[in-house]
Each structure stands twice: as C-alpha cells, then as structure tokens.
Write a protein that holds these residues in place. Structure first.
Motif, PDB file in Angstrom:
ATOM      1  N   GLY A   1     -18.154 -38.864   6.319  1.00 22.23           N
ATOM      2  CA  GLY A   1     -18.152 -37.996   5.169  1.00 22.23           C
ATOM      3  C   GLY A   1     -16.912 -37.149   5.134  1.00 22.23           C
ATOM      4  N   SER A   2     -16.640 -36.566   4.007  1.00 19.63           N
ATOM      5  CA  SER A   2     -15.482 -35.697   3.844  1.00 19.63           C
ATOM      6  C   SER A   2     -15.954 -34.319   3.432  1.00 19.63           C
ATOM      7  N   ASP A   3     -15.497 -33.310   4.158  1.00 19.36           N
ATOM      8  CA  ASP A   3     -15.864 -31.952   3.805  1.00 19.36           C
ATOM      9  C   ASP A   3     -15.210 -31.516   2.498  1.00 19.36           C
ATOM     10  N   LYS A   4     -14.245 -32.295   1.976  1.00 21.45           N
ATOM     11  CA  LYS A   4     -13.577 -31.956   0.723  1.00 21.45           C
ATOM     12  C   LYS A   4     -14.474 -32.248  -0.472  1.00 21.45           C
ATOM     13  N   GLU A   5     -15.394 -33.203  -0.343  1.00 22.78           N
ATOM     14  CA  GLU A   5     -16.315 -33.529  -1.428  1.00 22.78           C
ATOM     15  C   GLU A   5     -17.378 -32.442  -1.490  1.00 22.78           C
ATOM     16  N   VAL A   6     -17.503 -31.822  -2.638  1.00 24.69           N
ATOM     17  CA  VAL A   6     -18.514 -30.780  -2.797  1.00 24.69           C
ATOM     18  C   VAL A   6     -19.848 -31.444  -3.119  1.00 24.69           C
ATOM     19  N   LEU A   7     -20.849 -31.151  -2.323  1.00 27.75           N
ATOM     20  CA  LEU A   7     -22.179 -31.697  -2.579  1.00 27.75           C
ATOM     21  C   LEU A   7     -22.977 -30.708  -3.397  1.00 27.75           C
ATOM     22  N   ARG A   8     -23.793 -31.251  -4.293  1.00 24.39           N
ATOM     23  CA  ARG A   8     -24.642 -30.415  -5.139  1.00 24.39           C
ATOM     24  C   ARG A   8     -26.079 -30.917  -5.057  1.00 24.39           C
ATOM     25  N   GLU A   9     -26.996 -30.048  -5.382  1.00 21.03           N
ATOM     26  CA  GLU A   9     -28.401 -30.430  -5.422  1.00 21.03           C
ATOM     27  C   GLU A   9     -28.562 -31.625  -6.359  1.00 21.03           C
ATOM     28  N   GLY A  10     -29.279 -32.654  -5.893  1.00 22.67           N
ATOM     29  CA  GLY A  10     -29.518 -33.856  -6.686  1.00 22.67           C
ATOM     30  C   GLY A  10     -28.551 -34.987  -6.416  1.00 22.67           C
ATOM     31  N   ASP A  11     -27.429 -34.708  -5.706  1.00 22.89           N
ATOM     32  CA  ASP A  11     -26.476 -35.770  -5.383  1.00 22.89           C
ATOM     33  C   ASP A  11     -27.117 -36.788  -4.449  1.00 22.89           C
ATOM     34  N   GLU A  12     -26.755 -38.059  -4.647  1.00 20.79           N
ATOM     35  CA  GLU A  12     -27.169 -39.094  -3.710  1.00 20.79           C
ATOM     36  C   GLU A  12     -26.111 -39.182  -2.613  1.00 20.79           C
ATOM     37  N   VAL A  13     -26.557 -39.237  -1.362  1.00 17.85           N
ATOM     38  CA  VAL A  13     -25.643 -39.302  -0.219  1.00 17.85           C
ATOM     39  C   VAL A  13     -26.050 -40.441   0.711  1.00 17.85           C
TER      40      VAL A  13
END
Length: 198
Positions: A1-13
């Motif tokens: 994973g990349s800490d640069k990608e901002v994760l948001r509620e509802g995102d699929e990971v």
C-alpha cells in the motif's frame, strides 16, 4: 500500500496479509487505545479488523489508468486490483506468468499476444477452463479484440515495457474505446518516466 493514497470510509481496499478485499469503515481511528492510528475495515463476511495503513492498497475503479515501469509492480497490481467478480484481459501475455496470477483472482482471463508461438506455449503450459490464450494484434484487429475482451472489467497491457510511448498510448486508446473497462493497468518505462517528470 501507499501512504500517499488517502483512504475514505466506503473505499474498497486489498489487504496484503489476508490476501483479500475489504471495505474501509474508519480511515484512521482517532480514539486512544490499542487501535489509535489504525484503519478499521470490514471483510465481506462482516468481520471487523483494525489494520496498519501500509498493509492496504486502494482498489481503483471508475475508468482508471495505472502506469508502472517495472514487472514486479505490474504483477502486484494483477494481484491487488482483480477480484473474483472480474473478467480480465491481458494484452502482451508473453510467457503467461501475469496471466496465471490474474487467473488466480478473476472469474475468467483472456490473455493475448502477437507472437503465435508464445500463445501456443502458454496454452500447453497452463491448461485451464478459466484461462484462455489467443494470438492477437490489438492495434490492427479491433473487432477481434472486442470479441475476446467482451465483458472485461480489468485490462493489463504489457506490449514490451520499453516500447515507444506513442504505441503504448495508442493501445490504451484502442482498449478504452473498444472495451471501456473499469481499470487499465499499463507497464511502460517511457510513460511511467513521463508521469514522474523524467
């Protein structure tokens, strides 16, 4: 994973250690205690876990084009961006190793290459009802591309990683216009360098 990608509620990971997909419930737990700073996720089974951000890769969608320079990154995306509901198409399958990775994740994979002998070798080496190999020049056989790639949600393009950028861009355009997949993943040293500003 990349800490640069901002994760948001509802995102699929994609969860690397579990080798599975999940949905983000809380991007960064704020409360004090053992879960502070972790990402709270829910697996399809409904089970909740707290995971370090570095273990998560955002699963891209919505007509995304991802460009990488190296084979290892291309194959990592074949693992993280494809799920069991996906049909995948690989253009430039060569010896079939990425095709095999895709087949472990997707419901069905069609792998094509311009070199008939490579296609023949792969067909013999990897017999499977969910993995097909075909000879195809995607730039000159658009009708056949449409037929073989019908229903593909994810397309992986590796038409020689050091191929000139104009040809790779043409392949991306042909795939986008002909198949309109959710995600196109491209291995190209020149395009990746241009996007990095080099």
């Amino acid at each position: 994973g990349s800490d640069k990608e901002v994760l948001r509620e509802g995102d699929e990971v994609y969860v690397a250690k579990a080798k599975a997909r999940a949905i983000v419930v809380e991007a960064c737990v704020q409360t004090e205690g053992p879960y502070k700073g972790l990402t709270r996720i829910r697996y399809p089974s409904g089970t909740l876990y707290h995971v370090r951000r570095k273990e998560l890769s955002l699963v891209y969608g919505c007509k995304t084009v991802l460009v990488v320079a190296e084979t290892k990154n291309f194959r990592a995306l074949a693992t993280s961006q494809v799920g069991e509901r996906d049909r995948a198409l690989e253009i430039g399958c060569a010896c079939g190793l990425t095709s095999l990775l895709l087949a472990q994740k997707a419901s069905h994979v069609v792998a094509v290459d311009i070199d008939a002998s490579l296609v023949r070798d792969c067909s013999h080496k990897y017999p499977s009802p969910s993995l097909e190999f075909h000879q195809l020049d995607c730039l000159s056989e658009r009708e056949r591309l449409a037929e073989l790639g019908a229903g593909s949600s994810k397309v992986f393009i590796d038409i020689n990683g050091n191929r000139d950028g104009a040809t790779v861009l043409q392949a991306i355009a042909v795939v986008a216009q002909t198949l309109a997949p959710e995600v196109i993943v491209v291995k190209s040293q020149q395009l990746a360098g241009c996007l990095r500003g080099r």
